[in-house]
Motif scaffolding. Sequence first.
Motif: not given
Length: 408
Positions: A158, A162, A184, A187, A241
């Motif tokens: 993660r 990010e 993840c 994301l 999430h």
Amino acid sequence: MTVIEYFLKWIKSAKAAERAAAAVALAHAYLRQELTFEERLSAEAALTLLLDDPSPKVRLALSETLSLSHRAPAQVIAALAADQVEVAAPVLVRSPLLSDGDLVDRVASGVPKVQVLIASRPQLSLPVSAAIAEVGAAEACLELVRNPSARIAGLSYRRMIERHGGHAALRAALAADRRLPADCRHLLLRRVGEALSAAPFVRALMGASRAEKLAREACANASLTLIDATDRSEHAALVEHLRLSGDLTLSFLIRAVAYGKIDFFGAALVSLSGQSEARVRALLAGGRDAALSALLSRAELSPVSHAPVLTALKIWREVAVGRRIAGPQEVSWHMLRALDGDESAEGAALAALLRRIHLDALRSNARREALALAAAQRRCGGALIRYGEVIPLLAQLSVYPDSSDFRA
């Protein structure tokens, strides 16, 4: 005069190449442990002295020779690891004497080349991987992801997304990594969508608002594919999430139901309603409409969505027991029919979503059928298909006589 004493006197006048060869010989003699105790003390002192040799070739020869051994002097290994990158490389990549703390300190130094070398170490531990994910350069994170033996925690994945989600090569490596957790991966999909919508070429081609809408649609469809690639035991983590990121929307849940992701939908209802998993699964498998509507209300799903969802659940139940053959195209059509008569603004928005889902399914089926026809023609040696054969085949692309109502 002992051999070691002679060596120490000789190196003062020897050439760099000769000193490098002698350093290798001395290091091998030390590692073979064929020396007496006094000789080993003198050899260790000589190896330590070689750390100050002005030629990097000598220090590199020492680094390469000692890098794989558990018997190398610890102070020599520590000094070599802090040397210039070319000299330190063999030790940083291979030495078993460097502890996790030593490696974390080297990662924290902020030198990208050093971080990349450490990231390539075999059997890299969780703490070192976490340090690279937290402070490492994008190149080091890329090397870490490409290291198949590295142990990487979900939180570290993660943090890499990010911090370096805009790095195209890292995004590609993360997408190909089977170790990447489902949350993840979602994301990562969002970062890909953001990169796509922000691309100057895409914005120039279709405008900013259209590019953002296209990216959202692409991410939603990719998220559905992600559900298929996620083990059922991880559905709860993925739901959490999505909920925390604000992506567990009504439209996403409607898409999930239309495409038959009932296990995931059940996990979402468990999270949103607070009901037990056993209770939710029992209701989805055979609950009556009133009980299911109560569950949907407890999950705070809009009342306008209840009829389409109940309709879809009935169809997928019949498919599950073999009483019916259906797919997203048919299910979305029946869900849309269940909205007939709802003229509210919310109902109109849901109808528009279901039309898009239906059209996507139609296009997907048409594309699959076209590819199948092309493959069949190739198998027939390129023989032409007669007009009389094409019409029945094309008729199969549209399951419903009035499905043209929903074509763009």
